[in-house]
Design a protein around this motif. Structure first.
Motif, PDB file in Angstrom:
ATOM      1  N   MET A   1       0.855  -1.168   0.000  1.00 53.89           N
ATOM      2  CA  MET A   1       0.000   0.000   0.000  1.00 53.89           C
ATOM      3  C   MET A   1       0.902   1.233   0.000  1.00 53.89           C
ATOM      4  SD  MET A   1      -2.823   1.176   2.771  1.00 53.89           S
ATOM      5  CE  MET A   1      -4.249   0.435   2.068  1.00 53.89           C
ATOM      6  N   THR A   2       0.505   2.206  -0.762  1.00 56.24           N
ATOM      7  CA  THR A   2       1.259   3.448  -0.844  1.00 56.24           C
ATOM      8  C   THR A   2       0.520   4.537  -0.075  1.00 56.24           C
ATOM      9  OG1 THR A   2       2.022   2.815  -3.050  1.00 56.24           O
ATOM     10  CG2 THR A   2       2.297   5.115  -2.431  1.00 56.24           C
ATOM     11  N   SER A   3       1.231   5.269   0.752  1.00 55.08           N
ATOM     12  CA  SER A   3       0.589   6.339   1.515  1.00 55.08           C
ATOM     13  C   SER A   3       0.122   7.444   0.567  1.00 55.08           C
ATOM     14  CB  SER A   3       1.533   6.904   2.567  1.00 55.08           C
ATOM     15  OG  SER A   3       2.646   7.511   1.955  1.00 55.08           O
ATOM     16  N   GLY A   4      -0.905   8.150   0.980  1.00 52.49           N
ATOM     17  CA  GLY A   4      -1.536   9.157   0.150  1.00 52.49           C
ATOM     18  C   GLY A   4      -0.602  10.190  -0.433  1.00 52.49           C
ATOM     19  N   GLU A   5       0.325  10.677   0.360  1.00 50.17           N
ATOM     20  CA  GLU A   5       1.218  11.724  -0.136  1.00 50.17           C
ATOM     21  C   GLU A   5       2.224  11.218  -1.167  1.00 50.17           C
ATOM     22  OE1 GLU A   5       3.053  10.462   3.871  1.00 50.17           O
ATOM     23  OE2 GLU A   5       1.044  10.877   3.137  1.00 50.17           O
ATOM     24  N   HIS A   6       2.319   9.894  -1.343  1.00 53.52           N
ATOM     25  CA  HIS A   6       3.260   9.327  -2.312  1.00 53.52           C
ATOM     26  C   HIS A   6       2.574   8.694  -3.516  1.00 53.52           C
ATOM     27  CE1 HIS A   6       5.667   9.497   1.449  1.00 53.52           C
ATOM     28  NE2 HIS A   6       6.514  10.021   0.590  1.00 53.52           N
ATOM     29  N   LEU A   7       1.263   8.823  -3.602  1.00 58.72           N
ATOM     30  CA  LEU A   7       0.535   8.248  -4.733  1.00 58.72           C
ATOM     31  C   LEU A   7       0.907   8.942  -6.036  1.00 58.72           C
ATOM     32  CD1 LEU A   7      -3.047   7.821  -3.214  1.00 58.72           C
ATOM     33  CD2 LEU A   7      -1.406   6.020  -3.758  1.00 58.72           C
ATOM     34  N   GLY A   8       0.842   8.170  -7.118  1.00 57.23           N
ATOM     35  CA  GLY A   8       1.060   8.743  -8.443  1.00 57.23           C
ATOM     36  C   GLY A   8       2.507   8.960  -8.821  1.00 57.23           C
ATOM     37  N   ARG A   9       3.422   8.434  -8.040  1.00 53.92           N
ATOM     38  CA  ARG A   9       4.854   8.622  -8.335  1.00 53.92           C
ATOM     39  C   ARG A   9       5.515   7.363  -8.900  1.00 53.92           C
ATOM     40  NH1 ARG A   9       6.893  12.074  -3.082  1.00 53.92           N
ATOM     41  NH2 ARG A   9       5.301  13.697  -3.228  1.00 53.92           N
ATOM     42  N   GLY A  10       4.721   6.315  -9.107  1.00 57.31           N
ATOM     43  CA  GLY A  10       5.261   5.093  -9.697  1.00 57.31           C
ATOM     44  C   GLY A  10       5.855   4.107  -8.713  1.00 57.31           C
ATOM     45  N   TYR A  11       5.703   4.361  -7.409  1.00 56.22           N
ATOM     46  CA  TYR A  11       6.282   3.441  -6.419  1.00 56.22           C
ATOM     47  C   TYR A  11       5.627   2.060  -6.475  1.00 56.22           C
ATOM     48  CZ  TYR A  11       8.349   7.650  -4.391  1.00 56.22           C
ATOM     49  OH  TYR A  11       9.050   8.812  -4.195  1.00 56.22           O
ATOM     50  N   GLY A  12       4.313   2.024  -6.618  1.00 56.69           N
ATOM     51  CA  GLY A  12       3.619   0.735  -6.710  1.00 56.69           C
ATOM     52  C   GLY A  12       4.078  -0.054  -7.924  1.00 56.69           C
ATOM     53  N   ASP A  13       4.194   0.624  -9.059  1.00 57.82           N
ATOM     54  CA  ASP A  13       4.696  -0.036 -10.275  1.00 57.82           C
ATOM     55  C   ASP A  13       6.108  -0.579 -10.058  1.00 57.82           C
ATOM     56  OD1 ASP A  13       2.589   0.143 -12.199  1.00 57.82           O
ATOM     57  OD2 ASP A  13       3.000   2.282 -12.386  1.00 57.82           O
ATOM     58  N   ALA A  14       6.941   0.200  -9.393  1.00 56.52           N
ATOM     59  CA  ALA A  14       8.328  -0.220  -9.165  1.00 56.52           C
ATOM     60  C   ALA A  14       8.390  -1.449  -8.261  1.00 56.52           C
ATOM     61  CB  ALA A  14       9.131   0.928  -8.556  1.00 56.52           C
ATOM     62  N   VAL A  15       7.578  -1.467  -7.227  1.00 59.98           N
ATOM     63  CA  VAL A  15       7.570  -2.618  -6.308  1.00 59.98           C
ATOM     64  C   VAL A  15       7.046  -3.856  -7.028  1.00 59.98           C
ATOM     65  CG1 VAL A  15       6.501  -3.557  -4.224  1.00 59.98           C
ATOM     66  CG2 VAL A  15       7.423  -1.240  -4.210  1.00 59.98           C
ATOM     67  N   LEU A  16       5.951  -3.712  -7.775  1.00 58.08           N
ATOM     68  CA  LEU A  16       5.392  -4.858  -8.498  1.00 58.08           C
ATOM     69  C   LEU A  16       6.395  -5.377  -9.525  1.00 58.08           C
ATOM     70  CD1 LEU A  16       3.077  -6.779  -9.116  1.00 58.08           C
ATOM     71  CD2 LEU A  16       2.145  -5.037 -10.651  1.00 58.08           C
ATOM     72  N   ALA A  17       7.024  -4.495 -10.289  1.00 61.93           N
ATOM     73  CA  ALA A  17       8.008  -4.917 -11.294  1.00 61.93           C
ATOM     74  C   ALA A  17       9.182  -5.646 -10.646  1.00 61.93           C
ATOM     75  CB  ALA A  17       8.493  -3.714 -12.088  1.00 61.93           C
ATOM     76  N   ALA A  18       9.665  -5.136  -9.519  1.00 62.79           N
ATOM     77  CA  ALA A  18      10.787  -5.790  -8.822  1.00 62.79           C
ATOM     78  C   ALA A  18      10.381  -7.172  -8.320  1.00 62.79           C
ATOM     79  CB  ALA A  18      11.268  -4.918  -7.666  1.00 62.79           C
ATOM     80  N   ASP A  36     -10.091  -7.833  -4.279  1.00 66.44           N
ATOM     81  CA  ASP A  36     -11.543  -7.811  -4.176  1.00 66.44           C
ATOM     82  C   ASP A  36     -12.120  -7.382  -5.519  1.00 66.44           C
ATOM     83  OD1 ASP A  36     -14.247  -6.750  -3.701  1.00 66.44           O
ATOM     84  OD2 ASP A  36     -13.763  -7.028  -1.575  1.00 66.44           O
ATOM     85  N   ALA A  37     -13.099  -8.114  -6.013  1.00 66.45           N
ATOM     86  CA  ALA A  37     -13.678  -7.837  -7.333  1.00 66.45           C
ATOM     87  C   ALA A  37     -14.272  -6.438  -7.433  1.00 66.45           C
ATOM     88  CB  ALA A  37     -14.747  -8.877  -7.664  1.00 66.45           C
ATOM     89  N   ALA A  38     -14.711  -5.868  -6.321  1.00 68.39           N
ATOM     90  CA  ALA A  38     -15.364  -4.555  -6.341  1.00 68.39           C
ATOM     91  C   ALA A  38     -14.435  -3.416  -5.936  1.00 68.39           C
ATOM     92  CB  ALA A  38     -16.577  -4.580  -5.415  1.00 68.39           C
ATOM     93  N   ASP A  39     -13.160  -3.702  -5.711  1.00 68.41           N
ATOM     94  CA  ASP A  39     -12.245  -2.666  -5.231  1.00 68.41           C
ATOM     95  C   ASP A  39     -11.267  -2.277  -6.338  1.00 68.41           C
ATOM     96  OD1 ASP A  39     -11.187  -0.886  -3.436  1.00 68.41           O
ATOM     97  OD2 ASP A  39     -10.413  -2.385  -2.046  1.00 68.41           O
ATOM     98  N   TRP A  40     -10.695  -1.086  -6.233  1.00 66.95           N
ATOM     99  CA  TRP A  40      -9.841  -0.530  -7.285  1.00 66.95           C
ATOM    100  C   TRP A  40      -8.572  -1.324  -7.584  1.00 66.95           C
ATOM    101  CZ3 TRP A  40      -4.848   0.769  -6.445  1.00 66.95           C
ATOM    102  CH2 TRP A  40      -4.451   0.954  -5.133  1.00 66.95           C
ATOM    103  N   PRO A  41      -7.933  -2.031  -6.644  1.00 71.59           N
ATOM    104  CA  PRO A  41      -6.690  -2.724  -7.000  1.00 71.59           C
ATOM    105  C   PRO A  41      -6.866  -3.729  -8.142  1.00 71.59           C
ATOM    106  CG  PRO A  41      -6.841  -2.571  -4.636  1.00 71.59           C
ATOM    107  CD  PRO A  41      -8.172  -2.128  -5.188  1.00 71.59           C
TER     108      PRO A  41
END
Length: 62
Positions: A1-18, A36-41
């Protein structure tokens, strides 16, 4: 999970790719995530090449 102030900077993509590189480097041919089928992830994972392959159900007795 990425904290709100760090969203949109590509950290999630970097962690998933690694994580995917690490798994592939160790010969792991099967990689899956749960969401979850109804949630954004779920949609976030789909945009990164994952697809729905099944469903699960949880039950709780009061």
């Amino acid at each position: 999970m990425t904290s709100g102030e760090h969203l949109g900077r590509g950290y999630g993509d970097a962690v998933l790719a690694a994580a995917l590189r690490e798994a592939a480097g160790h010969g792991c041919g099967l990689r899956f995530l749960t969401a979850d089928a109804a949630d954004w992830p779920r949609h976030w994972y789909e945009r990164r090449g994952f697809r729905v392959v099944g469903r699960s159900h949880c039950f709780e007795r009061d």
